[in-house]
Motif scaffolding. Structure first.
Motif, PDB file in Angstrom:
ATOM      1  N   LYS A  27      -2.379  10.416 -16.636  1.00 54.99           N
ATOM      2  CA  LYS A  27      -2.970  11.591 -15.998  1.00 54.99           C
ATOM      3  C   LYS A  27      -3.312  11.372 -14.524  1.00 54.99           C
ATOM      4  N   THR A  28      -3.105  10.175 -14.023  1.00 54.71           N
ATOM      5  CA  THR A  28      -3.433   9.873 -12.631  1.00 54.71           C
ATOM      6  C   THR A  28      -2.168   9.897 -11.785  1.00 54.71           C
ATOM      7  N   SER A  29      -2.239  10.598 -10.664  1.00 53.54           N
ATOM      8  CA  SER A  29      -1.092  10.671  -9.752  1.00 53.54           C
ATOM      9  C   SER A  29      -1.348   9.822  -8.513  1.00 53.54           C
ATOM     10  N   LEU A  30      -0.275   9.505  -7.801  1.00 49.61           N
ATOM     11  CA  LEU A  30      -0.428   8.781  -6.547  1.00 49.61           C
ATOM     12  C   LEU A  30      -1.186   9.620  -5.525  1.00 49.61           C
ATOM     13  N   ARG A  31      -1.052  10.920  -5.593  1.00 52.78           N
ATOM     14  CA  ARG A  31      -1.793  11.823  -4.706  1.00 52.78           C
ATOM     15  C   ARG A  31      -3.293  11.604  -4.892  1.00 52.78           C
ATOM     16  N   GLU A  32      -3.738  11.498  -6.147  1.00 48.79           N
ATOM     17  CA  GLU A  32      -5.159  11.269  -6.425  1.00 48.79           C
ATOM     18  C   GLU A  32      -5.622   9.899  -5.916  1.00 48.79           C
ATOM     19  N   VAL A  33      -4.754   8.911  -6.034  1.00 45.42           N
ATOM     20  CA  VAL A  33      -5.087   7.582  -5.515  1.00 45.42           C
ATOM     21  C   VAL A  33      -5.258   7.668  -4.000  1.00 45.42           C
ATOM     22  N   ALA A  34      -4.334   8.323  -3.315  1.00 43.38           N
ATOM     23  CA  ALA A  34      -4.419   8.473  -1.857  1.00 43.38           C
ATOM     24  C   ALA A  34      -5.679   9.238  -1.459  1.00 43.38           C
ATOM     25  N   GLU A  35      -6.006  10.299  -2.208  1.00 45.41           N
ATOM     26  CA  GLU A  35      -7.207  11.074  -1.894  1.00 45.41           C
ATOM     27  C   GLU A  35      -8.467  10.230  -2.054  1.00 45.41           C
ATOM     28  N   ARG A  36      -8.563   9.470  -3.116  1.00 42.55           N
ATOM     29  CA  ARG A  36      -9.750   8.626  -3.341  1.00 42.55           C
ATOM     30  C   ARG A  36      -9.867   7.586  -2.225  1.00 42.55           C
ATOM     31  N   LEU A  37      -8.737   7.085  -1.765  1.00 45.97           N
ATOM     32  CA  LEU A  37      -8.731   6.092  -0.693  1.00 45.97           C
ATOM     33  C   LEU A  37      -8.935   6.716   0.685  1.00 45.97           C
ATOM     34  N   GLU A  38      -8.788   8.036   0.753  1.00 44.47           N
ATOM     35  CA  GLU A  38      -8.859   8.778   2.011  1.00 44.47           C
ATOM     36  C   GLU A  38      -7.777   8.325   2.981  1.00 44.47           C
ATOM     37  N   ILE A  39      -6.555   8.185   2.437  1.00 46.37           N
ATOM     38  CA  ILE A  39      -5.383   7.875   3.252  1.00 46.37           C
ATOM     39  C   ILE A  39      -4.301   8.894   2.912  1.00 46.37           C
ATOM     40  N   THR A  40      -3.279   8.955   3.748  1.00 52.85           N
ATOM     41  CA  THR A  40      -2.176   9.880   3.484  1.00 52.85           C
ATOM     42  C   THR A  40      -1.252   9.302   2.419  1.00 52.85           C
ATOM     43  N   ARG A  41      -0.495  10.184   1.771  1.00 57.42           N
ATOM     44  CA  ARG A  41       0.464   9.685   0.782  1.00 57.42           C
ATOM     45  C   ARG A  41       1.523   8.795   1.419  1.00 57.42           C
ATOM     46  N   PRO A  42       2.051   9.129   2.620  1.00 56.84           N
ATOM     47  CA  PRO A  42       3.007   8.194   3.238  1.00 56.84           C
ATOM     48  C   PRO A  42       2.410   6.803   3.474  1.00 56.84           C
ATOM     49  N   ALA A  43       1.120   6.745   3.815  1.00 53.80           N
ATOM     50  CA  ALA A  43       0.481   5.436   4.007  1.00 53.80           C
ATOM     51  C   ALA A  43       0.439   4.676   2.681  1.00 53.80           C
ATOM     52  N   LEU A  44       0.170   5.389   1.592  1.00 53.10           N
ATOM     53  CA  LEU A  44       0.174   4.762   0.263  1.00 53.10           C
ATOM     54  C   LEU A  44       1.585   4.326  -0.109  1.00 53.10           C
ATOM     55  N   TYR A  45       2.584   5.191   0.156  1.00 47.84           N
ATOM     56  CA  TYR A  45       3.970   4.883  -0.184  1.00 47.84           C
ATOM     57  C   TYR A  45       4.507   3.690   0.611  1.00 47.84           C
ATOM     58  N   TYR A  46       3.917   3.413   1.761  1.00 51.19           N
ATOM     59  CA  TYR A  46       4.316   2.247   2.543  1.00 51.19           C
ATOM     60  C   TYR A  46       4.093   0.977   1.722  1.00 51.19           C
ATOM     61  N   HIS A  47       3.037   0.972   0.923  1.00 53.64           N
ATOM     62  CA  HIS A  47       2.689  -0.199   0.122  1.00 53.64           C
ATOM     63  C   HIS A  47       3.274  -0.144  -1.293  1.00 53.64           C
ATOM     64  N   PHE A  48       3.238   1.046  -1.894  1.00 52.05           N
ATOM     65  CA  PHE A  48       3.711   1.215  -3.270  1.00 52.05           C
ATOM     66  C   PHE A  48       4.449   2.545  -3.402  1.00 52.05           C
ATOM     67  N   LYS A  49       5.639   2.504  -3.983  1.00 50.10           N
ATOM     68  CA  LYS A  49       6.440   3.716  -4.152  1.00 50.10           C
ATOM     69  C   LYS A  49       6.076   4.499  -5.413  1.00 50.10           C
ATOM     70  N   ALA A  50       5.465   3.814  -6.387  1.00 46.59           N
ATOM     71  CA  ALA A  50       5.132   4.464  -7.661  1.00 46.59           C
ATOM     72  C   ALA A  50       3.911   3.767  -8.267  1.00 46.59           C
ATOM     73  N   LYS A  51       3.234   4.479  -9.150  1.00 48.68           N
ATOM     74  CA  LYS A  51       2.052   3.876  -9.775  1.00 48.68           C
ATOM     75  C   LYS A  51       2.436   2.690 -10.651  1.00 48.68           C
ATOM     76  N   GLU A  52       3.675   2.680 -11.169  1.00 49.14           N
ATOM     77  CA  GLU A  52       4.139   1.530 -11.935  1.00 49.14           C
ATOM     78  C   GLU A  52       4.161   0.276 -11.068  1.00 49.14           C
ATOM     79  N   GLU A  53       4.525   0.438  -9.785  1.00 47.81           N
ATOM     80  CA  GLU A  53       4.529  -0.699  -8.864  1.00 47.81           C
ATOM     81  C   GLU A  53       3.115  -1.236  -8.651  1.00 47.81           C
ATOM     82  N   ILE A  54       2.147  -0.325  -8.561  1.00 42.39           N
ATOM     83  CA  ILE A  54       0.758  -0.756  -8.375  1.00 42.39           C
ATOM     84  C   ILE A  54       0.323  -1.583  -9.579  1.00 42.39           C
ATOM     85  N   LEU A  55       0.533  -1.021 -10.762  1.00 45.32           N
ATOM     86  CA  LEU A  55       0.110  -1.704 -11.978  1.00 45.32           C
ATOM     87  C   LEU A  55       0.840  -3.033 -12.154  1.00 45.32           C
TER      88      LEU A  55
END
Length: 190
Positions: A27-55
């Motif tokens: 139920k968690t999206s990368l958009r929600e992760v970016a919002e909680r971090l207060e960063i843009t989605r492209p900034a998040l995608y620079y580090h991880f392309k998918a939540k599977e990569e994070i995990l």
């Protein structure tokens, strides 16, 4: 990798695990992760392309630290002091970097089962659970040694229906129980 980039990756991992534990992995999206971090989605995608990569990256870090711990523990003598030091190192890792992942795994067992890194984590944890016993120990002693590590793991997550303890009190209680469990193992008097 620069320290700043590493810090950002670790912060993303931490926040993502918090959200995965709160809302569930699916139920968690990368958009929600970016919002909680207060960063843009492209900034998040620079580090991880998918939540599977994070995990997967979090699990890989855990697996590496377990591997280092198991290697160090295997080189220790079978004395009570060494076993207590092994327990202390396991507890320190559980109470520091492993706690969010253990909590996540508890809540999101299906997601963990689907990832190859999840199977590796399970295998590594089973290896870690066996570091306190030796082949000379009987079945009861080997079981007690495994229970000692499991007690530490349980001490790192809130217990359902248990007494209201702070995280520190729960960890200290788990360490007391784990130490008692290993007190009867061979080599304890050495």
């Amino acid at each position: 990798m620069s320290a700043r980039r590493s810090d950002t990756r670790e912060r993303i991992q931490q926040v993502a695990l918090e959200l995965f534990a709160e809302r569930g992995y699916e139920k968690t999206s990368l958009r929600e992760v970016a919002e909680r971090l207060e960063i843009t989605r492209p900034a998040l995608y620079y580090h991880f392309k998918a939540k599977e990569e994070i995990l997967s990256s979090v699990i890989e870090d855990l697996n590496a630290s377990i591997g280092e711990l198991v290697e160090w523990a295997a080189a220790q003598p079978h004395t009570r002091e060494a076993r207590e030091e092994i327990l202390g190192r396991i507890a320190a890792l559980l109470n520091d970097q492993w706690r969010p992942l253990i909590r996540f795994a508890q809540v999101n067992q299906a997601a963990m089962a689907e990832l190859p890194a999840g199977a590796q984590m399970q295998e590594r944890i089973l290896t870690m659970v066996s570091v306190l016993s030796s082949p000379e120990d009987g079945a009861v002693e080997q079981f007690e040694a495994r229970l000692a590590v499991i007690a530490l793991i349980l001490g790192s997550v809130p217990l359902m229906g248990g007494p209201e303890l702070t995280e520190e009190e729960r960890a200290a209680t788990a360490m007391t129980v784990a130490t008692r469990l290993i007190s009867g193992l061979r080599g304890s008097g050495q």
